[in-house]
Design an enzyme around this catalytic site. Structure first.
Site, PDB file in Angstrom:
ATOM      1  N   ILE A 159     -21.328 -58.153  -6.633  1.00 28.86           N
ATOM      2  CA  ILE A 159     -21.604 -59.196  -7.615  1.00 28.86           C
ATOM      3  C   ILE A 159     -20.433 -60.174  -7.673  1.00 28.86           C
ATOM      4  CG2 ILE A 159     -22.273 -59.652  -9.991  1.00 28.86           C
ATOM      5  CD1 ILE A 159     -24.238 -57.906  -8.263  1.00 28.86           C
ATOM      6  N   GLU A 160     -20.675 -61.382  -7.171  1.00 26.61           N
ATOM      7  CA  GLU A 160     -19.609 -62.381  -7.071  1.00 26.61           C
ATOM      8  C   GLU A 160     -19.927 -63.677  -7.813  1.00 26.61           C
ATOM      9  OE1 GLU A 160     -18.201 -62.922  -3.073  1.00 26.61           O
ATOM     10  OE2 GLU A 160     -18.633 -60.849  -2.510  1.00 26.61           O
TER      11      GLU A 160
END
EC number: 3.2.1.14
Length: 306
Positions: A159-160
């Site tokens: 998750i960026e």
């Protein structure tokens, strides 16, 4: 006759004793041995899944990425030049997933990445996404499974982007799937600054099996030009602060694979891994990505030392 029998029995005892000692001696080195995790799927020139697993270099493969999901969106898988999920041309990879699994390699679906549109809007939304993942990639059933009937081993959080909200709800919801009979592994790839801004709450659920921390593109906590201390400090923070079965050192497989954080193989094997292996949580090395590993031969250079 009696003397011969006594000698035979004595020989048996000696052999048994030697076998016992050899098992005891090799145990510590086996315990400290790690594996290599690789990201696959974002470059059509990196070979297929079967070829990736046939190299014998990888213990874990993250199929990257599911780039759209959550908040009522129709989920979207992006495998770059490998195939077109929208045209249903990725299903042939199902047999290749099974091929990898037959070699003892765990295959995960990676959520997120650096591009896309994904988020979890609520606890209820987390359940909706969990149901989708279960029916389309894990042990459930759906008429539109992107990778065919292969049952992947778990879900990877990469998750960026977006909001930090409700990733903990997704982790808790996914972890409950293991109660349905087959273990569903949870893995994650947080950035090395601690705590991770987006994934911190999810990691705090203590539901993750493997965490491969990205020690790149983050100069304050990664390796740079002979400086190992920042990396060691960050590693110690992670290994003493989160609950996970194993923690991995995430690295770029080539200098061009990231903006910073590349570690020459000889530096990694001589100056860094010996220290990291002292941790009970040491699991190995994660590499971004299969394409860059092919270009640079990184995993081949470090495999014997991981």
């Amino acid at each position: 006759m009696t003397k011969n029998m006594t000698n035979i029995n004595l020989l048996k005892h000696v052999i048994y004793l030697l076998f016992f000692i050899s098992c005891f001696i090799t145990k510590p080195s086996d315990a400290s041995r790690g594996g290599i995790a690789i990201y696959w799927g974002q470059n059509g020139n990196e070979g297929n899944l079967s070829a990736t697993c046939a190299t014998g270099r990888y213990a874990y493969v993250n199929v990257a990425f599911l780039v759209k999901f959550g908040n009522g969106q129709t989920p979207e898988l992006n495998l770059a030049g490998h195939c077109n999920p929208a045209a249903n041309t990725c299903t042939h990879f199902g047999s290749q997933v099974k091929d990898c699994q037959s070699r003892g390699i765990k295959v995960m679906l990676s959520l997120g990445g650096g591009i896309g549109n994904y988020s979890i809007g609520s606890r209820e939304d987390a359940k909706v996404v969990t149901d989708y993942l279960w029916n389309n990639f894990l042990g459930g059933k759906s008429s539109s499974r992107p990778l065919g009937d292969a049952v992947l081993d778990g879900i990877d959080f990469n998750i960026e982007l977006g909001s930090p909200q409700h990733w903990d709800d997704l982790a808790r919801s996914l972890s409950k799937l293991s109660h349905r009979g087959r273990k569903v592994y949870l893995t994650g790839a947080p950035q090395c600054p601690f705590p991770d801004r987006l994934m911190g709450s999810a990691l705090n659920t203590r539901r993750f099996d493997y965490v491969w921390i990205q020690f790149y593109n983050n100069p304050p906590c990664s390796y740079s030009s002979g400086n190992t201390q920042n990396l060691f400090d960050s590693w110690n923070k992670w290994t003493t602060s989160i609950t996970a079965q194993k923690i991995f050192l995430g690295l770029p497989a080539a200098p061009e694979a990231s903006g910073s954080g590349y570690i020459p193989p000889d530096v990694l094997t001589s100056q860094i891994l010996p220290t990291l292996k002292k941790s009970r949580k040491y699991g190995g090395v994660m590499l971004w990505s299969k394409f860059w590993d092919d270009k640079n031969g990184y995993s081949s250079s470090i495999l014997a030392s991981v």
